[in-house]
Write a protein that holds these residues in place. Structure first.
Motif, PDB file in Angstrom:
ATOM      1  N   MET A   1      -6.364  21.084 -10.989  1.00  0.00           N
ATOM      2  CA  MET A   1      -5.383  20.154 -11.550  1.00  0.00           C
ATOM      3  C   MET A   1      -4.806  20.674 -12.862  1.00  0.00           C
ATOM      4  O   MET A   1      -4.300  19.935 -13.678  1.00  0.00           O
ATOM      5  N   GLY A   2      -4.916  21.971 -13.147  1.00  0.00           N
ATOM      6  CA  GLY A   2      -4.192  22.561 -14.253  1.00  0.00           C
ATOM      7  C   GLY A   2      -4.815  22.358 -15.615  1.00  0.00           C
ATOM      8  O   GLY A   2      -6.020  22.343 -15.774  1.00  0.00           O
ATOM      9  N   VAL A   3      -3.935  22.186 -16.613  1.00  0.00           N
ATOM     10  CA  VAL A   3      -4.342  22.144 -18.004  1.00  0.00           C
ATOM     11  C   VAL A   3      -4.863  20.756 -18.385  1.00  0.00           C
ATOM     12  O   VAL A   3      -4.759  19.802 -17.623  1.00  0.00           O
ATOM     13  N   ASP A   4      -5.387  20.669 -19.602  1.00  0.00           N
ATOM     14  CA  ASP A   4      -5.921  19.403 -20.100  1.00  0.00           C
ATOM     15  C   ASP A   4      -4.803  18.552 -20.703  1.00  0.00           C
ATOM     16  O   ASP A   4      -3.931  19.053 -21.413  1.00  0.00           O
ATOM     17  N   CYS A   5      -4.861  17.259 -20.444  1.00  0.00           N
ATOM     18  CA  CYS A   5      -3.886  16.298 -20.964  1.00  0.00           C
ATOM     19  C   CYS A   5      -4.564  15.386 -21.982  1.00  0.00           C
ATOM     20  O   CYS A   5      -5.645  14.851 -21.719  1.00  0.00           O
ATOM     21  N   ARG A   6      -3.925  15.229 -23.137  1.00  0.00           N
ATOM     22  CA  ARG A   6      -4.437  14.321 -24.171  1.00  0.00           C
ATOM     23  C   ARG A   6      -3.330  13.388 -24.631  1.00  0.00           C
ATOM     24  O   ARG A   6      -2.172  13.796 -24.758  1.00  0.00           O
ATOM     25  N   VAL A   7      -3.709  12.154 -24.907  1.00  0.00           N
ATOM     26  CA  VAL A   7      -2.781  11.185 -25.480  1.00  0.00           C
ATOM     27  C   VAL A   7      -3.232  10.907 -26.909  1.00  0.00           C
ATOM     28  O   VAL A   7      -4.359  10.454 -27.139  1.00  0.00           O
ATOM     29  N   TRP A   8      -2.356  11.185 -27.860  1.00  0.00           N
ATOM     30  CA  TRP A   8      -2.642  11.035 -29.294  1.00  0.00           C
ATOM     31  C   TRP A   8      -1.907   9.807 -29.815  1.00  0.00           C
ATOM     32  O   TRP A   8      -0.697   9.671 -29.630  1.00  0.00           O
ATOM     33  N   ILE A   9      -2.633   8.934 -30.501  1.00  0.00           N
ATOM     34  CA  ILE A   9      -2.045   7.769 -31.157  1.00  0.00           C
ATOM     35  C   ILE A   9      -2.384   7.915 -32.635  1.00  0.00           C
ATOM     36  O   ILE A   9      -3.565   7.999 -33.015  1.00  0.00           O
ATOM     37  N   PHE A  10      -1.366   7.965 -33.476  1.00  0.00           N
ATOM     38  CA  PHE A  10      -1.609   8.215 -34.897  1.00  0.00           C
ATOM     39  C   PHE A  10      -0.515   7.539 -35.716  1.00  0.00           C
ATOM     40  O   PHE A  10       0.567   7.227 -35.199  1.00  0.00           O
ATOM     41  N   PRO A  11      -0.756   7.288 -36.999  1.00  0.00           N
ATOM     42  CA  PRO A  11       0.196   6.513 -37.804  1.00  0.00           C
ATOM     43  C   PRO A  11       1.538   7.236 -37.974  1.00  0.00           C
ATOM     44  O   PRO A  11       1.589   8.453 -38.135  1.00  0.00           O
ATOM     45  N   GLN A  12       2.613   6.457 -37.961  1.00  0.00           N
ATOM     46  CA  GLN A  12       3.917   7.029 -38.271  1.00  0.00           C
ATOM     47  C   GLN A  12       3.950   7.574 -39.693  1.00  0.00           C
ATOM     48  O   GLN A  12       4.557   8.625 -39.949  1.00  0.00           O
ATOM     49  N   GLN A  13       3.310   6.886 -40.608  1.00  0.00           N
ATOM     50  CA  GLN A  13       3.133   7.411 -41.959  1.00  0.00           C
ATOM     51  C   GLN A  13       1.906   8.321 -41.931  1.00  0.00           C
ATOM     52  O   GLN A  13       0.772   7.843 -41.903  1.00  0.00           O
ATOM     53  N   ARG A  14       2.174   9.637 -41.921  1.00  0.00           N
ATOM     54  CA  ARG A  14       1.104  10.586 -41.637  1.00  0.00           C
ATOM     55  C   ARG A  14      -0.026  10.557 -42.648  1.00  0.00           C
ATOM     56  O   ARG A  14      -1.161  10.901 -42.335  1.00  0.00           O
ATOM     57  N   GLU A  15       0.264  10.177 -43.882  1.00  0.00           N
ATOM     58  CA  GLU A  15      -0.781  10.179 -44.907  1.00  0.00           C
ATOM     59  C   GLU A  15      -1.709   8.970 -44.816  1.00  0.00           C
ATOM     60  O   GLU A  15      -2.729   8.905 -45.505  1.00  0.00           O
ATOM     61  N   PHE A  16      -1.378   8.009 -43.929  1.00  0.00           N
ATOM     62  CA  PHE A  16      -2.190   6.793 -43.835  1.00  0.00           C
ATOM     63  C   PHE A  16      -3.595   7.114 -43.332  1.00  0.00           C
ATOM     64  O   PHE A  16      -3.777   7.822 -42.341  1.00  0.00           O
ATOM     65  N   ARG A  17      -4.575   6.567 -44.018  1.00  0.00           N
ATOM     66  CA  ARG A  17      -5.986   6.727 -43.659  1.00  0.00           C
ATOM     67  C   ARG A  17      -6.623   5.346 -43.706  1.00  0.00           C
ATOM     68  O   ARG A  17      -6.698   4.740 -44.766  1.00  0.00           O
TER      69      ARG A  17
ATOM     70  N   TYR B   1      -7.667  15.333 -15.349  1.00  0.00           N
ATOM     71  CA  TYR B   1      -7.486  14.212 -14.438  1.00  0.00           C
ATOM     72  C   TYR B   1      -6.214  13.449 -14.802  1.00  0.00           C
ATOM     73  O   TYR B   1      -6.250  12.366 -15.382  1.00  0.00           O
ATOM     74  N   TRP B   2      -5.052  14.018 -14.460  1.00  0.00           N
ATOM     75  CA  TRP B   2      -3.763  13.387 -14.752  1.00  0.00           C
ATOM     76  C   TRP B   2      -2.781  13.746 -13.645  1.00  0.00           C
ATOM     77  O   TRP B   2      -2.930  14.754 -12.969  1.00  0.00           O
ATOM     78  N   PRO B   3      -1.771  12.918 -13.405  1.00  0.00           N
ATOM     79  CA  PRO B   3      -0.851  13.155 -12.282  1.00  0.00           C
ATOM     80  C   PRO B   3       0.029  14.374 -12.527  1.00  0.00           C
ATOM     81  O   PRO B   3       0.538  14.588 -13.618  1.00  0.00           O
ATOM     82  N   GLN B   4       0.234  15.139 -11.472  1.00  0.00           N
ATOM     83  CA  GLN B   4       0.989  16.371 -11.591  1.00  0.00           C
ATOM     84  C   GLN B   4       2.491  16.201 -11.361  1.00  0.00           C
ATOM     85  O   GLN B   4       3.282  16.994 -11.871  1.00  0.00           O
ATOM     86  N   ASP B   5       2.896  15.206 -10.577  1.00  0.00           N
ATOM     87  CA  ASP B   5       4.321  15.097 -10.277  1.00  0.00           C
ATOM     88  C   ASP B   5       5.025  14.201 -11.289  1.00  0.00           C
ATOM     89  O   ASP B   5       4.421  13.326 -11.911  1.00  0.00           O
ATOM     90  N   ASP B   6       6.296  14.451 -11.455  1.00  0.00           N
ATOM     91  CA  ASP B   6       7.095  13.792 -12.485  1.00  0.00           C
ATOM     92  C   ASP B   6       7.133  12.283 -12.312  1.00  0.00           C
ATOM     93  O   ASP B   6       6.979  11.526 -13.269  1.00  0.00           O
ATOM     94  N   GLU B   7       7.315  11.808 -11.097  1.00  0.00           N
ATOM     95  CA  GLU B   7       7.451  10.366 -10.861  1.00  0.00           C
ATOM     96  C   GLU B   7       6.182   9.617 -11.272  1.00  0.00           C
ATOM     97  O   GLU B   7       6.248   8.598 -11.965  1.00  0.00           O
ATOM     98  N   ALA B   8       5.021  10.118 -10.839  1.00  0.00           N
ATOM     99  CA  ALA B   8       3.760   9.468 -11.217  1.00  0.00           C
ATOM    100  C   ALA B   8       3.497   9.616 -12.710  1.00  0.00           C
ATOM    101  O   ALA B   8       2.974   8.698 -13.359  1.00  0.00           O
ATOM    102  N   GLY B   9       3.860  10.769 -13.272  1.00  0.00           N
ATOM    103  CA  GLY B   9       3.650  10.979 -14.692  1.00  0.00           C
ATOM    104  C   GLY B   9       4.406   9.992 -15.560  1.00  0.00           C
ATOM    105  O   GLY B   9       3.912   9.570 -16.615  1.00  0.00           O
ATOM    106  N   ARG B  10       5.576   9.606 -15.116  1.00  0.00           N
ATOM    107  CA  ARG B  10       6.368   8.635 -15.871  1.00  0.00           C
ATOM    108  C   ARG B  10       5.711   7.261 -15.903  1.00  0.00           C
ATOM    109  O   ARG B  10       5.975   6.457 -16.797  1.00  0.00           O
ATOM    110  N   ARG B  11       4.869   6.979 -14.941  1.00  0.00           N
ATOM    111  CA  ARG B  11       4.194   5.676 -14.884  1.00  0.00           C
ATOM    112  C   ARG B  11       2.784   5.713 -15.463  1.00  0.00           C
ATOM    113  O   ARG B  11       2.115   4.684 -15.533  1.00  0.00           O
ATOM    114  N   PHE B  12       2.339   6.890 -15.877  1.00  0.00           N
ATOM    115  CA  PHE B  12       0.953   7.070 -16.321  1.00  0.00           C
ATOM    116  C   PHE B  12       0.856   6.731 -17.813  1.00  0.00           C
ATOM    117  O   PHE B  12       0.998   7.583 -18.683  1.00  0.00           O
ATOM    118  N   HIS B  13       0.606   5.461 -18.078  1.00  0.00           N
ATOM    119  CA  HIS B  13       0.562   4.968 -19.453  1.00  0.00           C
ATOM    120  C   HIS B  13      -0.791   4.335 -19.761  1.00  0.00           C
ATOM    121  O   HIS B  13      -1.490   3.858 -18.851  1.00  0.00           O
TER     122      HIS B  13
END
Length: 250
Positions: free
Chosen positions: A1-17, A214-226
């Motif tokens: 299934m190829g490379v590793d997929c990561r979802v990053w959630i982080f502050p818009q203000q980068r200096e926020f801790r 473990y993530w979808p490879q095709d574009d259509e499924a990827g768009r729904r993978f949230h």
């Protein structure tokens, strides 16, 4: 299934801790809400890495490893163990055995067995600076202080967070570094289209869901993978600042 997929959630203000209270609250809510496994659960391997200062380009970053306990995480514990960097890492090897829900809206491979993934909280005093297959680096000049000191540096490899950092404060002149006004290019993992990301994939704090392969490879499924809305609501409740959400492939 190829490379590793990561979802990053982080502050818009980068200096926020976040405060120690916010981090402890989020970590406990993840466990109390069963988004991450309990320490005694089967089908999982979880740990806390207290990362220590290092200056290696290729070597491993020194760390103290702690086990999760049944008791709730306290703000005082977070404060004591986050003097440099702290990574809370829950590795769900078998979702059913671990007794946790899938944080995404659907299972891309329902016939292959239960999904596996990591949930990770990352906290540091300097900026984490992530680049990779679909995250282009900032130009060399973009990470220099106005006094011309280079603020980007290598600190040793650590699982899930890489080895690149940027000083939040210039060690030469003491000025603070703000990534705002700089941008990197993000390539869409399904189409290859390039989009600028103001501020880059740079942060002092992040919530990460690592799908591994473990993530979808095709574009259509990827768009729904949230990620599920209930999972993201924890950020809104405990971190309480606007966030960026970036998907990387490495």
């Amino acid at each position: 299934m190829g490379v590793d997929c990561r979802v990053w959630i982080f502050p818009q203000q980068r200096e926020f801790r976040p405060s120690a209270e916010q981090i402890a609250g989020l970590a406990n809510a993840l466990r109390d809400g069963r988004w991450v496994p309990k320490p005694e659960a089967p089908g999982q391997y979880s740990r806390i890495n207290e990362l220590l200062p290092g200056n290696s380009v290729a070597g491993k970053k020194p760390a103290r490893v702690h086990e999760f306990h049944r008791e709730s995480i306290t703000p005082s514990w977070v404060k004591f163990h986050s003097e440099h960097e702290l990574v809370m890492d829950w590795h769900v090897q078998n979702l059913r055995d671990a007794g946790v829900p899938y944080p995404f809206v659907f299972d891309p491979y329902p016939d292959l067995g239960p999904p596996y993934f990591y949930v990770r909280l990352v906290l540091g005093h300097d900026y984490f600076y992530w680049t990779g297959e679909n995250v282009r680096p900032l130009g060399e000049g973009a990470t220099k202080c106005v006094c011309e000191e280079q603020l980007s540096y290598w600190t040793g490899w650590a699982h899930g967070v890489g080895s690149q950092r940027i000083h939040r404060t210039c060690p030469k002149c003491g000025r603070g570094f703000d990534p705002a006004g700089r941008a990197c290019d993000i390539l869409d993992g399904w189409t290859g289209a390039s989009t600028p990301l103001p501020g880059g994939l740079i942060f002092c704090f992040a919530l990460v869901v690592d799908c591994h392969k473990y993530w979808p490879q095709d574009d259509e499924a990827g768009r729904r993978f949230h990620l599920r809305a209930e999972f993201l609501d924890l950020w809104r409740k405990f971190v309480e600042v606007p966030y960026e959400l970036v998907v990387t492939f490495d």
